[in-house]
Design a protein around this motif. Structure first.
Motif, short mmCIF file in Angstrom:
data_model
loop_
_atom_site.label_atom_id
_atom_site.label_comp_id
_atom_site.label_asym_id
_atom_site.label_seq_id
_atom_site.Cartn_x
_atom_site.Cartn_y
_atom_site.Cartn_z
N ASP A 36 0.86 -1.17 0.01
CA ASP A 36 0.07 -0.13 0.02
C ASP A 36 0.87 1.21 -0.05
OD1 ASP A 36 -1.98 -1.49 -0.14
OD2 ASP A 36 -2.41 -1.39 2.25
N TRP A 37 1.96 1.28 0.78
CA TRP A 37 2.91 2.44 0.94
C TRP A 37 3.45 2.75 -0.46
CZ3 TRP A 37 7.86 3.56 0.11
CH2 TRP A 37 8.48 4.72 0.56
N LEU A 38 4.21 1.80 -1.29
CA LEU A 38 4.84 1.93 -2.50
C LEU A 38 3.57 2.20 -3.39
CD1 LEU A 38 6.82 -1.54 -2.32
CD2 LEU A 38 7.70 0.90 -2.82
N TRP A 39 2.52 1.84 -3.47
CA TRP A 39 1.18 2.00 -4.47
C TRP A 39 1.06 3.50 -4.33
CZ3 TRP A 39 0.01 0.28 -9.04
CH2 TRP A 39 -1.30 0.61 -9.51
N ARG A 40 0.81 3.97 -3.22
CA ARG A 40 0.56 5.35 -2.92
C ARG A 40 1.72 6.50 -3.27
NH1 ARG A 40 -1.44 3.48 2.16
NH2 ARG A 40 0.47 4.22 3.01
N GLU A 41 2.87 6.07 -3.12
CA GLU A 41 3.94 6.77 -3.44
C GLU A 41 4.42 6.64 -4.94
OE1 GLU A 41 6.33 8.70 -1.36
OE2 GLU A 41 4.70 8.41 0.01
N ILE A 42 3.97 5.72 -5.51
CA ILE A 42 4.23 5.99 -6.95
C ILE A 42 3.45 7.09 -7.68
CG2 ILE A 42 3.57 4.66 -9.13
CD1 ILE A 42 4.67 2.03 -7.43
N GLU A 43 2.32 6.85 -7.06
CA GLU A 43 1.14 7.98 -7.85
C GLU A 43 1.76 9.29 -7.78
OE1 GLU A 43 -1.50 9.38 -10.09
OE2 GLU A 43 -1.26 7.28 -9.82
N ARG A 44 2.47 9.84 -6.49
CA ARG A 44 2.77 11.19 -6.32
C ARG A 44 4.42 11.55 -6.61
NH1 ARG A 44 0.64 10.72 -0.48
NH2 ARG A 44 2.28 9.46 0.50
N ARG A 53 -0.98 -8.68 -3.40
CA ARG A 53 -1.06 -8.16 -4.86
C ARG A 53 -1.98 -7.16 -4.91
NH1 ARG A 53 -2.60 -12.51 -7.81
NH2 ARG A 53 -3.70 -11.28 -9.52
N ILE A 54 -1.93 -6.36 -5.78
CA ILE A 54 -2.56 -5.03 -6.15
C ILE A 54 -3.83 -5.32 -6.61
CG2 ILE A 54 -2.87 -2.68 -7.33
CD1 ILE A 54 -0.51 -3.00 -5.08
N GLY A 55 -5.32 -5.03 -6.21
CA GLY A 55 -6.43 -5.29 -6.54
C GLY A 55 -6.78 -4.92 -7.98
N LEU A 56 -7.77 -5.63 -8.48
CA LEU A 56 -8.12 -4.94 -9.81
C LEU A 56 -8.68 -3.58 -9.91
CD1 LEU A 56 -9.84 -8.28 -11.25
CD2 LEU A 56 -7.83 -7.11 -12.35
N VAL A 57 -9.49 -3.34 -8.91
CA VAL A 57 -10.21 -1.91 -8.65
C VAL A 57 -8.93 -0.82 -8.65
CG1 VAL A 57 -11.45 -0.48 -7.23
CG2 VAL A 57 -12.09 -2.90 -7.46
N ALA A 88 0.61 0.63 -13.00
CA ALA A 88 -0.18 -0.17 -13.32
C ALA A 88 -0.35 -1.29 -14.19
CB ALA A 88 -1.55 0.66 -13.48
N ALA A 89 0.32 -0.68 -15.53
CA ALA A 89 0.33 -1.70 -16.52
C ALA A 89 1.67 -2.75 -16.22
CB ALA A 89 0.91 -0.78 -17.77
N ALA A 90 2.65 -2.43 -15.36
CA ALA A 90 3.89 -3.36 -15.09
C ALA A 90 3.11 -4.34 -14.23
CB ALA A 90 4.85 -2.63 -14.65
N VAL A 91 2.26 -3.74 -13.19
CA VAL A 91 1.64 -4.76 -12.20
C VAL A 91 0.65 -5.85 -12.91
CG1 VAL A 91 0.30 -4.78 -10.03
CG2 VAL A 91 2.17 -3.04 -10.14
N ALA A 92 -0.21 -5.11 -13.77
CA ALA A 92 -0.97 -5.93 -14.38
C ALA A 92 -0.33 -7.13 -15.13
CB ALA A 92 -1.68 -5.33 -15.13
N ALA A 93 1.04 -6.81 -15.78
CA ALA A 93 1.62 -8.00 -16.49
C ALA A 93 2.17 -8.99 -15.45
CB ALA A 93 2.42 -7.52 -17.34
N HIS A 94 2.73 -8.39 -14.42
CA HIS A 94 3.15 -9.17 -13.47
C HIS A 94 2.34 -10.02 -12.77
CE1 HIS A 94 6.52 -10.08 -10.63
NE2 HIS A 94 5.79 -9.91 -9.55
N GLN A 95 1.30 -9.76 -12.53
CA GLN A 95 0.28 -10.59 -11.79
C GLN A 95 -0.60 -11.29 -12.78
OE1 GLN A 95 -0.81 -7.55 -8.07
NE2 GLN A 95 -2.30 -7.82 -9.60
#
Length: 248
Positions: free
Chosen positions: A17-25, A52-56, A73-80
């Motif tokens: 969650d921390w990484l996901w928030r930080e990437i956006e900003r 994992r990061i959820g689909l939503v 998001a694209a990279a994570v979608a491919a990874h998952q």
């Protein structure tokens, strides 16, 4: 000295969650670093939901995120390996204005399902209404490395090269009474009007694929095949026939 960007003593889910928030900003360079760290935290393939990061979240980032967020998001979608994101990724690979985001979405799409990726781009190339998206579809097909991408690219080239078979008329017709054709009977006279029709306007030839799209398709073919038979559609048609005759 500690070099991990994630704060110490966070639980695995909290780290994601921390990484996901930080990437956006984050700025692009830091976002790329954090995205790599995020992928290292997520087991490849069918990871449990808490790892994992959820689909939503991924859908939201692909639709409304920053360029860095969309690339992540694209990279994570491919990874998952998220097949449910094939359509959103295809849309981003064609409609996104940022070329880096388009490339990331295209790479993710190929990683998830190459056949569906090629099919989506082929449909956009041959049936899409926006010429920029048609050109981007040709670019994605050319960069795909897939042998299946040759045929739709060649179809676009052939459609522009062949003689148009349909025409569209834009104009108007005006009916004019120019005379009266009079017939005289015993007690009456009958007059039939003589009507001429004036037509003015333009007739346009209609082609399935525009020259703009055809040129994009030829650029895609050069990148995909490494061939360069010439600058025109006829050159590529000869190349394709020779290729087929040789059994390629």
């Amino acid at each position: 000295r500690r070099i991990d960007p994630v704060p110490a003593r966070l639980a695995p889910r909290a780290r994601l969650d921390w990484l996901w928030r930080e990437i956006e900003r984050a700025d692009p360079a830091r976002a790329a670093l954090l995205t790599g760290r995020l992928l290292a935290e997520i087991p490849a393939g069918n990871a449990p939901a808490d790892r994992r990061i959820g689909l939503v979240e991924l859908r939201r980032a692909l639709r409304r995120g920053s360029p860095s967020g969309k690339r992540a998001a694209a990279a994570v979608a491919a990874h998952q390996l998220e097949p449910d994101l094939v359509r959103p990724l295809a849309e981003v690979s064609l409609a996104e204005e940022d070329p880096g985001v388009r490339r990331a979405a295209a790479a993710a799409l190929l990683g998830i399902d190459e056949d569906r990726a090629v099919g989506a781009w082929a449909r956009s190339l041959l049936r899409g209404g926006d010429r920029r998206q048609r050109a981007r579809a040709a670019e994605n097909l050319g960069a795909s490395g897939s042998p299946r991408a040759v045929d739709p690219l060649m179809l676009a080239v052939a459609s522009a090269a062949r003689a148009p078979g349909r025409y569209v008329f834009f104009g108007r017709q005006v009916s004019l009474v120019t005379d009266l054709d009079v017939e005289v009977a015993r007690a009456a006279a009958i007059a039939d009007p003589v009507v001429n029709v004036l037509t003015e306007g333009s007739v346009l030839e209609v082609r399935l694929v525009s020259t703009f799209t055809s040129r994009a398709a030829m650029r895609g073919l050069r990148r995909l095949t490494g061939a360069d038979p010439g600058p025109g559609e006829a050159d590529w048609l000869r190349w394709y026939e020779e290729r087929r005759a040789g059994g390629d």
